[in-house]
Design a protein around this motif. Structure first.
Motif, PDB file in Angstrom:
ATOM      1  N   ASP A   3       0.817  -1.210   0.000  1.00  0.00           N
ATOM      2  CA  ASP A   3       0.000   0.000   0.000  1.00  0.00           C
ATOM      3  C   ASP A   3       0.850   1.259   0.000  1.00  0.00           C
ATOM      4  N   THR A   4       2.115   1.125  -0.385  1.00  0.00           N
ATOM      5  CA  THR A   4       3.067   2.238  -0.316  1.00  0.00           C
ATOM      6  C   THR A   4       3.665   2.496  -1.686  1.00  0.00           C
ATOM      7  N   GLU A   5       3.917   3.757  -1.976  1.00  0.00           N
ATOM      8  CA  GLU A   5       4.576   4.127  -3.225  1.00  0.00           C
ATOM      9  C   GLU A   5       5.754   5.041  -2.937  1.00  0.00           C
ATOM     10  N   LEU A   6       6.805   4.876  -3.711  1.00  0.00           N
ATOM     11  CA  LEU A   6       8.056   5.578  -3.478  1.00  0.00           C
ATOM     12  C   LEU A   6       8.064   6.953  -4.131  1.00  0.00           C
ATOM     13  N   ASP A   7       8.676   7.896  -3.458  1.00  0.00           N
ATOM     14  CA  ASP A   7       8.920   9.207  -4.045  1.00  0.00           C
ATOM     15  C   ASP A   7       9.998   9.085  -5.120  1.00  0.00           C
ATOM     16  N   SER A   8       9.982   9.993  -6.076  1.00  0.00           N
ATOM     17  CA  SER A   8      10.937   9.907  -7.184  1.00  0.00           C
ATOM     18  C   SER A   8      12.386  10.026  -6.722  1.00  0.00           C
ATOM     19  N   GLY A   9      12.620  10.644  -5.572  1.00  0.00           N
ATOM     20  CA  GLY A   9      13.993  10.793  -5.082  1.00  0.00           C
ATOM     21  C   GLY A   9      14.413   9.729  -4.092  1.00  0.00           C
ATOM     22  N   TYR A  10      13.579   8.705  -3.890  1.00  0.00           N
ATOM     23  CA  TYR A  10      13.858   7.714  -2.849  1.00  0.00           C
ATOM     24  C   TYR A  10      15.171   6.973  -3.094  1.00  0.00           C
ATOM     25  N   VAL A  11      15.368   6.462  -4.299  1.00  0.00           N
ATOM     26  CA  VAL A  11      16.545   5.634  -4.579  1.00  0.00           C
ATOM     27  C   VAL A  11      17.825   6.440  -4.417  1.00  0.00           C
ATOM     28  N   ALA A  12      17.839   7.645  -4.978  1.00  0.00           N
ATOM     29  CA  ALA A  12      19.032   8.484  -4.851  1.00  0.00           C
ATOM     30  C   ALA A  12      19.323   8.785  -3.385  1.00  0.00           C
ATOM     31  N   GLY A  13      18.272   9.035  -2.601  1.00  0.00           N
ATOM     32  CA  GLY A  13      18.475   9.313  -1.182  1.00  0.00           C
ATOM     33  C   GLY A  13      18.983   8.103  -0.424  1.00  0.00           C
ATOM     34  N   ALA A  14      18.441   6.923  -0.730  1.00  0.00           N
ATOM     35  CA  ALA A  14      18.890   5.709  -0.046  1.00  0.00           C
ATOM     36  C   ALA A  14      20.345   5.406  -0.364  1.00  0.00           C
ATOM     37  N   LYS A  15      20.706   5.535  -1.641  1.00  0.00           N
ATOM     38  CA  LYS A  15      22.100   5.267  -2.019  1.00  0.00           C
ATOM     39  C   LYS A  15      23.047   6.270  -1.371  1.00  0.00           C
ATOM     40  N   ARG A  16      22.608   7.504  -1.302  1.00  0.00           N
ATOM     41  CA  ARG A  16      23.438   8.531  -0.692  1.00  0.00           C
ATOM     42  C   ARG A  16      23.725   8.172   0.768  1.00  0.00           C
ATOM     43  N   GLN A  17      22.721   7.700   1.474  1.00  0.00           N
ATOM     44  CA  GLN A  17      22.916   7.338   2.882  1.00  0.00           C
ATOM     45  C   GLN A  17      23.733   6.060   3.023  1.00  0.00           C
ATOM     46  N   LEU A  18      23.579   5.135   2.088  1.00  0.00           N
ATOM     47  CA  LEU A  18      24.327   3.873   2.148  1.00  0.00           C
ATOM     48  C   LEU A  18      25.788   4.033   1.748  1.00  0.00           C
TER      49      LEU A  18
ATOM     50  N   LEU B 245      25.183  -4.382  14.231  1.00  0.00           N
ATOM     51  CA  LEU B 245      25.448  -4.621  12.811  1.00  0.00           C
ATOM     52  C   LEU B 245      25.710  -3.340  12.043  1.00  0.00           C
ATOM     53  N   GLY B 246      25.510  -2.216  12.656  1.00  0.00           N
ATOM     54  CA  GLY B 246      25.696  -0.933  11.990  1.00  0.00           C
ATOM     55  C   GLY B 246      24.644   0.044  12.475  1.00  0.00           C
ATOM     56  N   ARG B 247      24.727   1.241  11.979  1.00  0.00           N
ATOM     57  CA  ARG B 247      23.781   2.249  12.450  1.00  0.00           C
ATOM     58  C   ARG B 247      22.605   2.417  11.493  1.00  0.00           C
ATOM     59  N   ILE B 248      21.567   3.027  12.004  1.00  0.00           N
ATOM     60  CA  ILE B 248      20.353   3.294  11.234  1.00  0.00           C
ATOM     61  C   ILE B 248      20.381   4.747  10.777  1.00  0.00           C
ATOM     62  N   SER B 249      20.061   4.965   9.520  1.00  0.00           N
ATOM     63  CA  SER B 249      20.081   6.315   8.955  1.00  0.00           C
ATOM     64  C   SER B 249      18.667   6.740   8.592  1.00  0.00           C
ATOM     65  N   LEU B 250      18.368   8.013   8.823  1.00  0.00           N
ATOM     66  CA  LEU B 250      17.065   8.576   8.452  1.00  0.00           C
ATOM     67  C   LEU B 250      17.264   9.995   7.950  1.00  0.00           C
ATOM     68  N   ASN B 251      16.745  10.265   6.756  1.00  0.00           N
ATOM     69  CA  ASN B 251      16.764  11.612   6.194  1.00  0.00           C
ATOM     70  C   ASN B 251      15.480  11.809   5.396  1.00  0.00           C
ATOM     71  N   PRO B 252      15.038  13.041   5.245  1.00  0.00           N
ATOM     72  CA  PRO B 252      13.800  13.288   4.487  1.00  0.00           C
ATOM     73  C   PRO B 252      13.918  13.020   2.992  1.00  0.00           C
ATOM     74  N   ASP B 253      15.109  12.625   2.498  1.00  0.00           N
ATOM     75  CA  ASP B 253      15.254  12.377   1.056  1.00  0.00           C
ATOM     76  C   ASP B 253      14.841  10.958   0.666  1.00  0.00           C
ATOM     77  N   THR B 254      14.296  10.190   1.610  1.00  0.00           N
ATOM     78  CA  THR B 254      13.776   8.853   1.273  1.00  0.00           C
ATOM     79  C   THR B 254      12.285   8.789   1.613  1.00  0.00           C
ATOM     80  N   LYS B 255      11.529   9.686   1.030  1.00  0.00           N
ATOM     81  CA  LYS B 255      10.087   9.722   1.287  1.00  0.00           C
ATOM     82  C   LYS B 255       9.371   8.589   0.566  1.00  0.00           C
ATOM     83  N   ALA B 256       8.317   8.106   1.202  1.00  0.00           N
ATOM     84  CA  ALA B 256       7.405   7.144   0.585  1.00  0.00           C
ATOM     85  C   ALA B 256       6.017   7.423   1.118  1.00  0.00           C
ATOM     86  N   TYR B 257       5.021   7.183   0.288  1.00  0.00           N
ATOM     87  CA  TYR B 257       3.644   7.560   0.609  1.00  0.00           C
ATOM     88  C   TYR B 257       2.840   6.324   0.985  1.00  0.00           C
ATOM     89  N   SER B 258       2.271   6.351   2.179  1.00  0.00           N
ATOM     90  CA  SER B 258       1.585   5.193   2.727  1.00  0.00           C
ATOM     91  C   SER B 258       0.091   5.468   2.852  1.00  0.00           C
TER      92      SER B 258
END
Length: 518
Positions: free
Chosen positions: A227-242, A338-351
């Motif tokens: 029931d969720t859809e990704l924002d157009s910038g989600y992938v770029a934001g996730a890769k940036r954080q990873l 196992l590592g840290r958790i990252s959160l930034n507003p550049d990985t938006k998704a609509y629920s």
């Protein structure tokens, strides 16, 4: 028309801001006068500010420190290069399967049993090989969409994934759906695994990861709810954080779908309430908890988050006795370091939020039960994570209890206020009313329960430019009572009731055109 909307939005924002200031000033004056009258001194003033939540205030301050550090770093180091939109992947391993639909030409299995496995190792270049150019290798991400009877929304989730990923990198696992979920998914050409028995979301994730050896063939795995859809910038934001090798998981930044014309009043009320809740939790709490100097987040939301494969291999995704998976997976990350958790507003998704109070009650009940079950399973261990979690748990329990008791007292007093002398003459009620109102006057109950909460709603109406929140905010308090009740109700159940993780989807509506204001 656009100019009229702009002017209307500005006027609504100014009205909401003015209301927020008025309500806050009134609450501060009333509360200060009450504190002075009670003679509580400094302690009384501290207690007043706790009306907005000790955790919220603490992590807001820490979040501001993080924001300051990030701003200084960006000024001194400049911006990095943007990540490409898509990731490429060659053919991967093909284990045995139950029932699979495969994307043509991709690294997935074909339907049937005993298919020949592929031979390409995607985790790293061969031992002697090296790229000709000194370019950082692109992260390869797979998308898992677990679904159970999600016919109305599965097409929208797949479409949003295909806008950002190649078809062969999308994996749908239908957990013994009784509707056309699997058929719709297969018709889009993505990889589909259909389970013949209902295993629950965690079991479905475990099955599809194992079936396609996803943690061996990809650098990371994105778990996307149907029931969720990704924002157009989600992938770029996730890769940036990873890019940070210390990051084990990227938490999706949830935005409530806002489509008021497709919802009843109750549905709009739930969406507005959730939007305010998500905004405060993410910007004012989790942003500080996911700072690299704290790393105390206790939830990587299961709706749209990415796990690094090296970390996901170490996580027990589907332990027995848990009703949901995301709290457990987060606790596994934290406990095993196992590592840290990252959160930034550049990985938006609509629920998509529940449409009815019944579905809302069931969903929040599952989430709350899953939280307490996870605490029961993992127990306590020394470290900053549990120190922060303990502060949160204590506040949740105390605030929930105080809220319910105060609401009950308020209802008791309201009966006397409305009924007048006829009610006050009831045996024992009049004496009780006099004693209660001497300690807690009706106005104090009203101001304490309603005004700070509504002031926050006014701020949200301004930030979101949605004046309708000023109306829906008048009815947020009963929803808060439901949350408080479930927070306490699920504590004993977590230690007494067993769960198999099986799920039942709430009422859904088909996604036609997602253009969500954020």
């Amino acid at each position: 028309m656009r100019i009229a909307r702009l002017i209307g939005g500005l006027v609504a924002g100014l009205v909401a801001l003015a209301l927020a200031v008025v309500f806050f000033a009134y609450w501060l004056d009333f509360a200060t006068t009450t504190a002075e009258g009670a003679g509580g001194g400094t302690l009384a003033y501290v207690f007043l500010w706790l009306a907005f939540g000790a955790n919220l205030l603490l992590w807001t301050v820490i979040g501001l420190l993080r924001l300051g550090e990030d701003s200084v770093r960006s000024l001194t180091r400049g911006r990095g290069e943007a990540e490409p939109e898509h990731e490429r992947i060659a053919e991967g391993a093909e284990p045995e399967r139950v029932l699979v639909g495969a994307a043509p030409g991709g690294g997935s299995a074909v339907a049937g049993l005993g298919a020949e496995p592929g031979s390409t190792d995607l985790l790293a270049p061969p031992g002697g090989g090296a790229p000709a150019e000194a370019v950082e290798p692109e992260l390869r991400l797979a998308v898992i969409i677990p679904a159970h009877n999600e016919e109305p929304v599965i097409g929208g989730a797949i479409a949003s994934a295909l806008r950002l990923f190649e078809r062969k990198d999308v994996y749908v696992v239908s957990d013994s759906s009784k509707d056309a979920t699997a058929e719709i998914a297969a018709g889009t050409g993505v990889n589909v695994l259909e389970l013949l028995t209902n295993r629950g979301k965690a079991g479905a994730l475990e099955a599809v990861i194992d079936e396609f050896q996803l943690t061996e063939n990809y650098d990371g795995v994105l778990i996307l709810d149907a029931d969720t859809e990704l924002d157009s910038g989600y992938v770029a934001g996730a890769k940036r954080q990873l890019r940070d090798p210390d990051v084990a998981a990227v938490a999706g930044f949830v935005v409530s779908e806002w489509k008021p014309r497709e919802r009843s009043f109750i549905g709009r009320l739930i969406s507005a309430y959730r939007d305010r809740l998500y905004f405060m939790l993410q910007y004012l709490m989790r942003f500080g908890q996911t700072w690299k100097r704290t790393n105390t987040a206790f939830i990587v939301p299961g709706f749209a988050s990415v796990y690094r494969s090296s970390a996901l291999r170490e996580i027990e995704v589907n332990p027995k006795g848990l009703v949901i998976e995301d709290f457990n997976m987060t606790f596994e990350l934290q406990r095993k370091r196992l590592g840290r958790i990252s959160l930034n507003p550049d990985t938006k998704a609509y629920s998509q939020d529940p449409f009815t109070l019944r579905d809302y009650y069931k969903q929040v009940g599952r989430w709350t039960l899953g939280f307490w079950q996870t605490i029961r399973r993992h127990g306590v261990w020394p470290g900053s994570f549990w120190l922060a979690l303990a502060l949160y748990v204590v506040e949740v329990v105390l605030v929930s209890a105080v809220l319910l008791v105060t609401a009950a007292i308020g209802l008791f007093v309201l009966v006397g206020v409305v009924g007048g002398e006829a009610v006050l003459g009831w045996p024992y009620y009049g004496e009780g009313y006099t004693a209660v109102t001497a300690l807690l006057p009706p106005m104090a109950i009203l101001v304490g329960l309603f005004v700070p909460d509504y002031a926050l709603t006014c701020v949200m109406a301004m930030v979101r430019r949605r004046p309708s929140y000023l109306v829906y905010g008048l009815f947020f308090f009963p929803v808060r009572l439901v949350d408080a009740y479930l927070s306490l109700r699920m504590i004993p159940r977590a230690w007494t009731a067993s769960s198999d993780g099986r799920w039942s989807s709430p009422l859904r509506t088909a996604v036609r055109n997602r253009s969500v204001a954020v």
